[in-house]
Design an enzyme around this catalytic site. Structure first.
Site, PDB file in Angstrom:
ATOM      1  N   GLY A   1       0.838  -1.200   0.000  1.00 42.06           N
ATOM      2  CA  GLY A   1       0.000   0.000   0.000  1.00 42.06           C
ATOM      3  C   GLY A   1       0.867   1.240   0.000  1.00 42.06           C
TER       4      GLY A   1
ATOM      5  N   GLU B   1       3.891 -11.807  -5.701  1.00 43.11           N
ATOM      6  CA  GLU B   1       2.746 -12.004  -6.594  1.00 43.11           C
ATOM      7  C   GLU B   1       3.015 -11.575  -8.033  1.00 43.11           C
ATOM      8  OE1 GLU B   1       3.145  -9.756  -4.291  1.00 43.11           O
ATOM      9  OE2 GLU B   1       2.072  -7.897  -4.626  1.00 43.11           O
TER      10      GLU B   1
ATOM     11  N   LYS C   1     -12.087 -14.122 -14.527  1.00 47.82           N
ATOM     12  CA  LYS C   1     -12.469 -14.580 -15.877  1.00 47.82           C
ATOM     13  C   LYS C   1     -11.895 -15.957 -16.232  1.00 47.82           C
ATOM     14  CE  LYS C   1     -14.338 -13.178 -19.855  1.00 47.82           C
ATOM     15  NZ  LYS C   1     -15.630 -12.481 -19.958  1.00 47.82           N
TER      16      LYS C   1
END
Ligand code: XMP
Length: 515
Positions: free
Chosen positions: A57, A173, A371
């Protein structure tokens, strides 16, 4: 996906990579959910996750403007992993010190691994990681150890093994962190004891139970657009409820060649879904007559769609439920992510502009999925690959690919040209390398010569882009000989087009669509 302990919760402190964390975890078959940073500890406990991840963040833990969170969360006896800002937060909470020494790291760094530990097991020394930080840990919390430093001498991973708390300064990530998947794997399976049960098969059986429990003997109406998401919803509902479901595809006349028929065939003949195809193309075309402005086109199509849907819904009988294909990113982006497994269904009285007296409960069975997960569920349900792997297609359809006024004749020209373009991409095995490809009819006539005769016909634009999420995109480097084949085939067989151009604009500065 056990109904008791479930997945990993990711507390979002505003990192641009938070969605990526969720995806990387799910890729290893563990459910993950993003929750706001100010979630209450009691709410976290109610979720009953295997572990928590604190995202990166933009703020600094030592300022009064530091992002607020419920400190009680840190008192929960759960394995925890902090990433970037999450490292600062865990460190600060446990009594360490974080400072800005004007020694930020942005981009690649290499790890010097200092200790044997569960988090970095099987990660080789020197491995490349991706950094993006200014603050750093300058004093460790008591009982925590340094697990790795970056090649710049900055603390890169820390942990308190007995408390099952770990933190990394880099971003496991992102793809640039070579062993990122191994590190997340270690956290999930060696540390947090997760089970790899987030699979399409499990998802389907769990949803079927939930849908049956909610709908009971009720009737469900399912709007189908011709695309992947709504087709998967229809297939899933059909599996759960059979004849209690009616699917409706409103053909606004702006779909691609044979698209509506293929979708209906896959659902009706392939899976036995009760689907009605409602041809409203005349009405849409009439309302679009003389309209050139893209935003007006969109507005007219949106309004007319609601009207057509309402009309056919009333004609089909009494329905208590309306199903639609909302996906997880839609909810995250609109800030409306609902907490907890019970949130699969929410009450809704005015869906996307439907009149107030049409009182449905809304069913959104895909609202937890990305998706690519929807595609896997669709495959498992038996939908054909040709439907599942289809490029994204905008709601207003070909209306925003005919620049200027839309007429039946111009629609026909574009449909034919677009079909040839996509067929060649399939023949050349390029379709799946491209994120989205389509043709655009440009309201410009140019001079050509065919045979011995002068022609004066339409110009066609071809667009092909690669992208991850449609937010940014690069134009696809189509081989010259393929471009040449597409152009020849279109000009030779589509009456009304005598010149073809290829769009080499990325997004930004362009958008993907032309309107
Ligand atoms: P742009 O053109 O904004 O498109 O770069 C990004 C992605 O969104 C699709 N798109 C739309 N989808 N209604 C939709 O449902 C629309 O009005 C619309 N406009 C663009 C576009 O096809 C691309 O995938």
């Amino acid at each position: 996906m056990s109904t008791s302990q479930r997945g990993i919760l990711i507390l979002d402190f505003g990192s641009q990579y938070t969605q990526l964390i969720a995806r990387r975890i799910r890729e290893q078959h563990v459910y993950s959910e993003i929750v706001p940073h100010d979630i209450a500890a009691s709410e976290v406990a109610r979720h009953n996750p295997y572990a928590l991840i604190f995202s990166g963040g933009p703020s600094s833990v030592y300022t009064s403007a530091a992002t607020r969170y419920d400190r009680e969360i840190l008192a929960l006896k759960l394995p925890m992993l902090g990433i970037c800002y999450g490292l600062h937060l865990l460190s600060d909470y446990h009594g360490g010190r974080v400072e800005n020494l004007n020694q930020g790291e942005y981009g690649f760094a290499n790890l010097e691994i200092d200790d044997d530990n569960n988090l970095l097991a099987q990660v080789p020394g020197g491995t490349q990681v991706w950094m993006s930080h200014q603050d750093q840990v300058v004093e460790l919390p008591p009982e925590w150890k340094i697990l790795a430093q970056s090649s710049n001498g900055i603390v890169a991973a820390i942990g308190n093994q007995s408390a099952q708390r770990y933190a990394v300064q880099f971003h496991p990530e992102v793809a640039h962190t070579v062993d990122g998947a191994t590190i997340l794997h270690n956290f999930m399976f060696k540390i947090a004891g997760c089970r790899p049960d987030w699979t399409p098969g499990n998802f389907i059986s769990q949803q079927i139970d939930r849908i049956r429990a909610t709908v009971g003997e009720g009737q469900v109406l399912c709007g189908v657009s011709g695309g992947v998401d709504s087709s998967v919803v229809a297939a899933l509902l059909h599996r759960a409820l059979g004849k209690q479901v009616t699917a409706v595809l409103i053909d606004h006349g702006l779909l691609r060649k044979n698209e509506a028929q293929q979708c209906v065939a896959a659902l009706r003949h392939g899976l036995g879904v009760n689907i009605q195809l409602v041809d409203e193309s005349r009405r849409f075309l009439t309302r679009l007559e003389g309209v050139s402005d893209p935003e007006r086109k969109r507005k007219i199509i949106g309004e007319q769609f609601i009207r057509a849907f309402e009309h056919s819904a009333r004609g089909l009988g009494a329905y208590q439920f309306l199903a639609q294909g909302t996906l997880y990113p839609d909810l995250i982006e609109s800030g409306g992510a609902q907490l907890g497994p019970a949130a699969v269904i929410k009450s809704h009285h005015n869906v996307g502009g439907l009149p107030d007296d049409m009182d449905f409960e809304l069913i959104e069975p895909l609202k937890d999925l990305f998706k690519d997960e929807v595609r896997r569920v669709g495959s498992e349900l038996g939908l054909p690959e040709s439907l599942i792997a289809r490029h994204p297609f905008p709601g207003p359809g070909l209306a925003v690919r005919i620049i200027g006024e839309i007429t039946a004749e111009r629609l026909e020209i574009l449909r034919e040209a677009d079909d040839i373009y996509l067929n060649v991409l399939h023949e050349e095995n390029l379709y799946h390398e491209i994120w989205q490809a389509f043709a655009v009819l440009i309201p410009v006539k140019t001079v050509g010569v065919m045979g011995d005769a002068r022609t004066y016909e339409n110009l066609l634009g071809l667009r092909a882009v690669v992208s991850v999420d449609g937010m940014t995109a690069d134009w696809f480097r189509l081989p010259q000989e393929v471009l040449s084949r597409i152009s020849n085939r279109i000009v030779n067989s589509v009456t009304g087009i005598n010149r073809v151009v290829y769009d080499i604009t990325s997004k930004p500065p362009g958008t993907i669509e032309w309107e």
